[in-house]
Structures are given as C-alpha cells and as structure tokens.
Design a protein around this motif. Structure first.
Motif, PDB file in Angstrom:
ATOM      1  N   ASP A  69       0.780  -1.132   0.001  1.00  0.00           N
ATOM      2  CA  ASP A  69       0.024   0.006   0.003  1.00  0.00           C
ATOM      3  C   ASP A  69       0.874   1.192   0.075  1.00  0.00           C
ATOM      4  OD1 ASP A  69      -2.154  -1.593   0.093  1.00  0.00           O
ATOM      5  OD2 ASP A  69      -2.775  -0.982   2.058  1.00  0.00           O
ATOM      6  N   GLU A  70       0.085   2.409  -0.488  1.00  0.00           N
ATOM      7  CA  GLU A  70       0.857   3.660  -0.321  1.00  0.00           C
ATOM      8  C   GLU A  70       0.833   4.460   1.020  1.00  0.00           C
ATOM      9  OE1 GLU A  70       1.738   5.998  -3.043  1.00  0.00           O
ATOM     10  OE2 GLU A  70       1.997   4.218  -3.779  1.00  0.00           O
ATOM     11  N   LYS A 127       0.416   6.595   4.282  1.00  0.00           N
ATOM     12  CA  LYS A 127      -0.536   7.054   4.874  1.00  0.00           C
ATOM     13  C   LYS A 127      -0.428   8.766   5.259  1.00  0.00           C
ATOM     14  CE  LYS A 127      -3.235   3.173   6.486  1.00  0.00           C
ATOM     15  NZ  LYS A 127      -2.570   2.102   5.776  1.00  0.00           N
ATOM     16  N   ALA A 179       4.177   8.757   5.833  1.00  0.00           N
ATOM     17  CA  ALA A 179       4.495   9.339   4.553  1.00  0.00           C
ATOM     18  C   ALA A 179       5.663  10.258   4.682  1.00  0.00           C
ATOM     19  CB  ALA A 179       3.256  10.282   4.018  1.00  0.00           C
ATOM     20  N   LYS A 183       8.433   3.252   3.807  1.00  0.00           N
ATOM     21  CA  LYS A 183       7.723   3.780   2.558  1.00  0.00           C
ATOM     22  C   LYS A 183       7.811   5.462   2.703  1.00  0.00           C
ATOM     23  CE  LYS A 183       4.219   1.274   3.262  1.00  0.00           C
ATOM     24  NZ  LYS A 183       2.868   0.502   3.200  1.00  0.00           N
ATOM     25  N   ARG A 211       7.999   9.370   2.151  1.00  0.00           N
ATOM     26  CA  ARG A 211       8.162  10.130   0.889  1.00  0.00           C
ATOM     27  C   ARG A 211       8.817  11.550   0.965  1.00  0.00           C
ATOM     28  NH1 ARG A 211       4.795   8.094  -3.167  1.00  0.00           N
ATOM     29  NH2 ARG A 211       4.837   5.864  -2.649  1.00  0.00           N
ATOM     30  N   HIS A 262       0.782  15.730   1.089  1.00  0.00           N
ATOM     31  CA  HIS A 262       0.187  14.398   1.425  1.00  0.00           C
ATOM     32  C   HIS A 262      -1.093  14.231   0.225  1.00  0.00           C
ATOM     33  CE1 HIS A 262       1.946  13.317   5.419  1.00  0.00           C
ATOM     34  NE2 HIS A 262       2.799  13.526   4.521  1.00  0.00           N
ATOM     35  N   ASN A 306      -0.575  13.515  -3.351  1.00  0.00           N
ATOM     36  CA  ASN A 306      -0.214  12.093  -3.498  1.00  0.00           C
ATOM     37  C   ASN A 306      -1.301  11.150  -2.961  1.00  0.00           C
ATOM     38  OD1 ASN A 306       2.712  11.769  -4.346  1.00  0.00           O
ATOM     39  ND2 ASN A 306       2.895  13.399  -2.929  1.00  0.00           N
ATOM     40  N   PHE A 316      -2.314  10.287  -0.255  1.00  0.00           N
ATOM     41  CA  PHE A 316      -1.972   9.671   0.983  1.00  0.00           C
ATOM     42  C   PHE A 316      -3.349   9.880   1.893  1.00  0.00           C
ATOM     43  CE2 PHE A 316       2.586  10.499   0.181  1.00  0.00           C
ATOM     44  CZ  PHE A 316       2.660   9.611  -0.763  1.00  0.00           C
TER      45      PHE A 316
END
Ligand code: FEO
Length: 394
Positions: free
Chosen positions: A242-243, A245, A298, A328, A330, A388, A391, A393
């Motif tokens: 999953d991406e 959050k 994120a 994960k 970013r 966020h 993207n 999120f």
C-alpha cells in the motif's frame, strides 16, 4: 508443556520464552517470544521443521521424547539464525541418522556458524519436494526473509505453510493459534517493522510466489499459528504494497525546552491541517513503537537541538534506524534549535542514503522560537498537508 497435535501427526514441539526482553542485543521484546519447531510424522519418514534457541534445547528434547521420537530422518533448516538453529548440534547428536535439509546457502552458513559436519546435509532446490510417505514437503526458496539463505516449506497434504521468520511475531502465549487478532496484529506489525521492512521488495516477491498455494494454516517460527491465514496475509499486503498514509512521525529530543516548544506548536499545526502525527520523545521511546509508526508514515520530521555542532546523538540514532529500516517514507524535514550555529541539518541529511525522500525546508530557531519561527512551522505543516493531498495519501 506437552507437544500439541495441530493436524494429524503434525506437532508443535517448540519453546516459549516468556522472559526474554531483548533480541540481537538491539530489539526490545516487551511480550517475550517463542521459538517454534514442528514435528511431522509421515507414514515412512519423520521430519522436524527447525529447532529452537540454544537456551531452550532442553524443552525441545523433552517434547520430542514425550512423543516417543526415537529417530528423525530430516531436520529442515528454514533459516540459519541461531534462535532456530542453535539447538541443531544437540539434535543431530541425539538423532545420528538425521540429515539437515537446507538451501545451499543455508548449508554453508550452518557449517560456518555451528560447525555442522558437511556430510549431515541434503541441499534442496526451489520447488523441490521430499516425501515422508503419505506426506510431502515442498521447499520454496525465499531469500532475504531477513537473511540471504531462507526458505519456506509447504506441507502439501495438510496445506500448512511453514514460513520461518516470515509472518512471525515476538509474542509469548499459551495460545497455539491466534485467538486475539488485535494483540497479534500489534506484535506481528512490530516484528515486520523491525525485521522484515528493510526487505520489503523481497517480501513482495515472496507474497506473489505463494499466492496460488492453497494454505489452511501458516505456522511461523515465532508467535502463535494462523488458522485464518488471510488475517496475516492481508496485513502483510497492506504493509508492503500500500501507499503510505497521511501520517507524520515526529521523533525528537529537547534539552532546554526550545525544541519541545517547536514540536508542540508544530504538532498542533499539522493536526489543524488534517495530518495525523505520531510524536516520540526519544529519551524514553521504545524503538519498536517508533519502527511500527514508520510502516505507514508518509513523512518524518526530526526534532533536534544542536549538540557539539550536530544533531543530538539520540536523534542521529533514530535517523540511522530509519535509514536502515527503509520505510515507505516520501518526505523528511528537520525542526529544532541552536545556540550559536551548527551543521545538524547537513549531518542528518547525509545519514539517509537509503531513503528515497524529498527533503522539505527545515525550520531551525536561534534559541527559543519566536514569531517568525512559528510562522515557518505553520508553513512547513501546510506544505506537508498539501504534499500528502497531492499524492492521495489518506
Ligand atoms: Fe527468528 Fe531471523 O531468526
């Protein structure tokens, strides 16, 4: 404890370690752990899946005796790490005809680590099978669960996957199967964060590789057994695929209150912008909880005062940890304070080569934060919220 039959002639014979509080001299174990070992009696041959930590060898030997096991044909070594292989020298001494079944790489590591004689091994290739008579073991090579030599074992007739460390949890419990999914979810996520997350791309491949197997039970090397495998498979899918959050993790240290003031203000600003924040005072934080928070976040914003021209050493440690765990993430940024100058930002930025992140403009206050510093924090909070949002999120 007596051995427990989990399927016809498949027994749990491992050990519960209620009192262990540290693993690898690094990882906190608030709930202890277990070293799971499984005995499979086929109509012709007997196999043992893994052994236990060397400190728990007596428990394993006692449980094998309790089952009246006089000989073992195969000892499957899923993984060479000593919490599963440490009792292997003792088991092969007691059962002299037993052969150790391992990947070629695992064989080499067991010879190096435990001085197991070469002639005791059988090496197996990916998807190779071994018949126990009316039960068949299939070996699935799965390197980097979290060492390079690892493999999973599938017991076809009973549809049981023995995945070694994968899907495990450091949780001492008398429940053979998962009974409290909330409790096990926390323990399994902590375990994933600390041990599996750095190998996320490998784990993705392993999940793909096992997706067509019919699995009724997952019996890992640590923690309770999953008789509802989709529970842990779905959790792993969300952690690895999953991406991230809409979450900011904010580990910080404050020496004289300036950085704390900035952290408090900034947390409020992020919350006002609809961002969830997880704040950790690194002087008292359980690093396992910090690692868990990194699974879904994120953005990380480090809060640090300046010490000897650099970041506070505990902040540097947390950054080192985040870099090693490869979450994960970013975005990353730094807030904090200094007295007369320093290179905290440059030093921290140089410590994250593994993270594919965008570095957002840091906010450093000279001494106690003033109006302009608080405005800069407002601006950073709204930039993060915007990033966020862009993207998606959630
Ligand atoms: Fe549970 Fe990697 O040993």
């Amino acid at each position: 404890m007596k051995p427990v039959e989990i399927r016809s002639r498949v027994y749990s014979v491992g050990a519960i370690d209620w009192d262990r509080r540290l693993f690898d001299a690094l990882i906190p174990l608030p709930d202890g752990t277990s070293y799971n070992s499984y005995l499979i009696k086929g109509s012709e041959k007997i196999a043992l899946i893994d052994t236990v930590d060397p400190t728990m060898g007596d428990v394993l030997m006692h449980r094998l005796s309790g089952l009246g096991v006089e000989s073992i044909d195969y000892i499957v070594a899923s993984h060479a790490e000593q919490d599963h292989s440490g009792a292997l020298p003792r088991v092969i001494e007691k059962y002299p005809s037993a052969r150790v079944v391992a990947t070629p790489k695992c064989k080499g590591m067991l010879i190096d680590l435990l001085l197991i004689p070469e002639e005791r091994f059988i090496t197996v290739g990916d998807k190779e099978t071994l018949s126990l008579g009316d039960k068949t073991l299939e070996f699935i090579h799965a390197p980097w669960v979290h060492w390079p030599e690892t493999m999973l074992t599938y017991l076809r007739e009973d549809r049981i996957l023995f995945p070694g460390d994968l899907f495990g949890s450091h949780l001492a419990t008398t429940d053979l199967y998962v009974r409290d999914e909330g409790q096990v979810y926390e323990a399994a996520k902590r375990y994933y964060a600390e041990i599996m997350m750095p190998f996320r791309t490998n784990i993705q491949k392993h999940l793909e590789k096992i997706k067509d197997y019919e699995i009724d039970i997952i019996a890992p090397s640590h923690g309770p057994i999953y008789d509802r495998p989709e529970f842990i498979l779905e959790a792993y899918h969300s952690w690895v695929f999953d991406e991230p959050k809409n979450i900011v993790v904010l580990p910080y240290v404050s020496m004289h209150g300036s950085t704390r003031k900035m952290v408090e203000y900034f947390v409020g600003a992020l919350a006002q912008n609809g961002v969830t924040v997880k704040q950790f005072d690194l002087t008292v934080t359980d690093i396992g909880k910090l690692a868990m928070a990194l699974v879904d976040a994120a953005t990380v914003v480090m809060g640090t005062p300046t010490v000897l021209v650099g970041p506070h050493p505990q902040v540097a440690y947390a950054v080192l940890l985040a870099n090693a765990l490869r979450p994960k993430l970013r975005f990353i940024s730094i807030i904090g304070s200094y007295g007369w100058g320093g290179k905290a930002v440059e030093q921290l930025a140089g410590m994250i080569p593994n993270l594919k992140v965008e570095i957002l403009e840091p906010v450093l206050s000279k001494g106690f934060p003033k109006e302009a510093d608080l405005k800069a924090l407002d601006s950073l909070a709204s930039t993060i919220a915007q990033k966020h949002k862009e993207n998606h999120f959630a």
